[in-house]
Write an enzyme that holds these catalytic residues in place. Structure first.
Site, short mmCIF file in Angstrom:
data_model
loop_
_atom_site.label_atom_id
_atom_site.label_comp_id
_atom_site.label_asym_id
_atom_site.label_seq_id
_atom_site.Cartn_x
_atom_site.Cartn_y
_atom_site.Cartn_z
N LYS A 1 0.86 -1.10 -0.08
CA LYS A 1 -0.05 -0.04 0.21
C LYS A 1 1.05 1.28 0.06
O LYS A 1 0.47 2.31 -0.50
CB LYS A 1 -0.86 0.04 1.16
N GLU B 1 -2.32 6.74 8.15
CA GLU B 1 -3.18 7.67 7.07
C GLU B 1 -3.91 8.26 7.80
O GLU B 1 -4.67 8.10 8.76
CB GLU B 1 -3.93 6.62 6.12
N HIS C 1 -14.82 -1.74 9.14
CA HIS C 1 -14.13 -1.86 7.48
C HIS C 1 -14.62 -2.96 6.74
O HIS C 1 -13.92 -3.21 5.87
CB HIS C 1 -12.65 -1.65 7.91
N ARG D 1 -7.63 -7.22 -8.53
CA ARG D 1 -8.38 -8.61 -8.74
C ARG D 1 -9.81 -8.12 -8.98
O ARG D 1 -10.16 -6.97 -8.93
CB ARG D 1 -8.29 -9.21 -7.45
#
Lengths: 165, 502
Positions: free
Chosen positions: B116, B201, B236, B293
């Site tokens: 990431k 983040e 999440h 994907r």
């Protein structure tokens, strides 16, 4: 047979007269009641209105899932009701708390030791099930008494993991 | 040009891929764990081979065994589905090495987007906006992260560099709670991905999660198939997705779509992929990550565009051009997908396991169900709790909601608890109907209990149903008792009869 059925504190007096008739309060109703292919799904036609629901027997009460809403139901027949009234008294509070696995899974970690004093909300066991790690927390403050599992062990649902006194 | 595809997955997505292969006349090979001997993907495939014991690590994650089965069955292509080995660069690279077609992107694209932190660096270079956070690639220690955190500002998110699906993700409100959360995030990431690396983040508040589906061929053509709204989440984990998003307008769609295509170009992308964005109240959007994907929620895009994304993946993998140009992609109507999970919405969404004894799947106009389970199938604790996806299409969002309500009420699964009542409650929520929600909606402003209060009560009907069931049960046990009595007397009767005729 007469029953006293309670939902959310609301009591219903229901008398099952025969296979086709019940009396609720003083109303006589015609019922057409079928189990759908032998499952806990039941179909009820009540005065022409059609309902379908799940009815499960829980540990203490019954659960009815009807149109997306869950109803916990307590059912007593007349005899049981009298017995309960005579028996009285509540269940003893406090004492030992047994932490049970809410689902089958794998114990990832037990971040407490026997004899350790824990606070309410403190993580007692980390259990992995269906790829998620779940933190099982202490519902109240106390002392960890006996730890019955260790990291890496698989546990069954409702298996006792440890006790807090 | 491949003729036989090995599907390196299980559950509904394995079934979905096998269906696409069947329609294209391609042979299929299923692989399965000991727990999945009776699974639908095993029954639908032309060939099926055992991988190993139930835990993923010993079965669906065993790349070596999968390659061995590919060799034995002479499969010349592998579709990885989602999860398991789908975003593993080494797996895709090994396919290339063995001369097997990997139905997905190149190893280099998976590597660039899979980490990431590296993905952020790559898209920043391509001029794609990102949420501020740690830009460092690789192993940051807890001390590094703790010293950087105040500069990013709280609240912030700890995310797994190898992550996805919300695993290894933690929200941090203050520096005090950060060390504990770092430890648990690393632990979860380590167990889910075998990599405990994390990064930080900034948390965008009031954000929506909106993603763009892209498809790209080997000729450098990249198009997007519009957006999916995925803000309905819990811990999440996405619970419901829809296309298009109520928040979107033509101008924003064009802008975000262009950026998504740009991000795909930046990593020389091939096959189907998804660019995830966070969009704030003022329609500022930020790149979140790219999923290299097929996505769980791909059907909503298929319903509004008419594109069969899996078939298109096959076509691309066979070295052909995309069937569509960007101009040919038109969004028609509205689609909603509810993820049906084996978990109890009335008991804190605890996973539920057991044998499915009865299942009645909704059908009728505009309804699609993608599932891998059926009556008699056992839901085990080894895999994801998602057992089905219920997808509906309507001409408008309102029609789609009404249709979803109808379909949810029709859906019967007996044997495990499911989150169907959660979705039913959500469909009745005024905020959901009005499109007023962000990624925090389910956790902060939605409660099954409150919703139960406002729902029309059928307490009397519920009381009658439960009483009738209880009555039937006590009658039945009384019957058994009486039958035993009669049995005894029957034996007496036989005894007398025998004595008489001696």
């Amino acid at each position: 047979m007469k029953y006293i059925t309670t939902i959310d504190g609301q009591e219903f007096q229901i008398e099952v007269i025969d296979e086709r008739h019940i009396r609720i309060g003083d109303r006589l109703l015609q019922v057409d009641f079928e189990s759908v292919s032998g499952q806990p799904v039941f179909s009820l036609i009540l005065d022409g209105k059609s309902y379908e629901s799940f009815v499960y027997q829980g540990e203490e009460d019954w659960q009815v899932l009807l149109r997306g809403r869950l109803y916990p139901v307590k059912i007593e027949d007349e005899r049981e009701k009298r017995l309960h009234a005579a028996g009285g008294g509540g269940v003893a509070e406090g004492g030992e708390f047994l932490l049970k696995a809410p689902m089958p899974g794998l114990v990832v970690a037990v971040p407490v030791n026997e004899g350790q004093v824990v606070e309410k909300g403190q993580v007692l066991v980390i259990l992995e099930s269906m790829k998620m790690q779940n933190e099982l927390k202490a519902p109240r403050a106390g002392k960890v008494e006996r730890i019955r599992v260790k990291a890496g062990e698989s546990v069954e649902q409702k298996q006792t993991l440890l006790s807090v006194h | 040009m491949f003729k036989k595809v090995l599907v390196a997955n299980r559950g509904e997505i394995a079934v979905r891929i096998i269906r696409a292969c069947r329609e294209l006349g391609i042979q299929t090979v299923a692989v399965f764990s000991e727990a999945d001997r009776n699974a639908l993907h095993v029954r639908y495939a032309d060939e099926a081979y055992l991988l190993g014991p139930a835990p993923s690590r010993e079965s669906y994650l065993r790349a070596d065994k999968i390659f061995e089965i590919a060799r034995k069955s002479e499969a010349d292509a592998i579709h990885p589905g989602y999860g398991f080995l789908a975003e593993r660069e080494d797996f895709s690279a090994k396919c290339v090495e063995l001369g097997i077609v990997f139905i997905g992107p190149k190893p280099s694209s998976i590597a660039a987007m899979g980490d990431k932190a590296e993905a952020r660096a790559t898209v920043i270079k391509a001029g794609v906006p990102v949420v501020s956070g740690t830009e460092d690639v690789g192993n940051m220690t807890n001390d590094d992260l703790l010293s950087i955190a105040p500069k990013i500002g709280f609240p912030l998110l700890i995310k797994a560099t190898a992550g996805g699906g919300g695993k290894g993700m933690r929200e941090v409100k203050s520096i005090e709670e950060m060390p504990t959360l770092l430890a648990s995030a690393r632990r979860e990431a380590e167990s889910a991905f075998g990599d405990g690396n994390v990064y930080l983040e900034k948390l965008v508040e009031g954000a929506r999660h909106i993603e763009f589906q892209i498809i790209a061929d080997t000729f450098g053509n990249v198009i997007h198939l519009g957006e999916r709204e995925c803000s309905i989440q819990r811990r999440h984990q996405k619970l419901l997705e829809e296309a298009p998003s109520v928040f979107m307008d033509e101008e924003l769609r064009k802008k975000m779509g262009d950026v998504a295509v740009k991000a795909a170009h930046a990593v020389d992308y091939v096959s189907a992929g998804t660019i995830e964005f966070l969009v704030d109240k003022d329609k500022n959007f930020y790149f979140l990550e790219m999923n290299t994907r097929l996505q769980v929620e791909h059907p909503v895009t298929e319903m509004v565009t008419g594109v069969d994304i899996v078939a298109e993946q096959m076509r691309i993998a066979r070295g052909r051009q995309l069937s569509y140009t960007q101009e040919q992609i038109e969004l028609k109507g509205h689609a909603i997908e509810c993820r049906i999970n084996a978990e109890d919405p009335f008991n804190n969404f605890v996973p539920s396991t057991g044998r499915i004894t009865h299942s009645l799947i909704p059908t009728g106009p505009g309804v699609r169900v993608d599932t891998g389970v059926y009556p008699g199938f056992e839901i085990t604790p080894f895999y994801d709790p998602m057992i089905a996806k219920l997808i509906v299409w309507g001409e408008t969002r309102a029609q789609a909601i009404l249709r979803m309500r109808r379909a949810l009420e029709e859906y019967r699964i007996v044997g495990v608890h499911t989150n169907i009542p959660f979705h039913q409650t959500l469909m009745d929520s005024h905020r959901f109907m009005g499109g007023q929600f962000d990624t925090r909606f389910v956790e902060e402003r939605f409660s099954m209990d409150d919703a139960m209060e406002t729902r029309e009560s059928h307490a009397e009907i519920a009381a009658i149903l439960a009483t009738l069931v209880a009555h039937q049960q006590s009658e039945r046990s009384a019957h058994v008792f009486r039958r035993e009595e009669r049995d005894t007397s029957n034996w007496k009767w036989v005894g007398r009869w025998e004595r008489m005729h001696r």
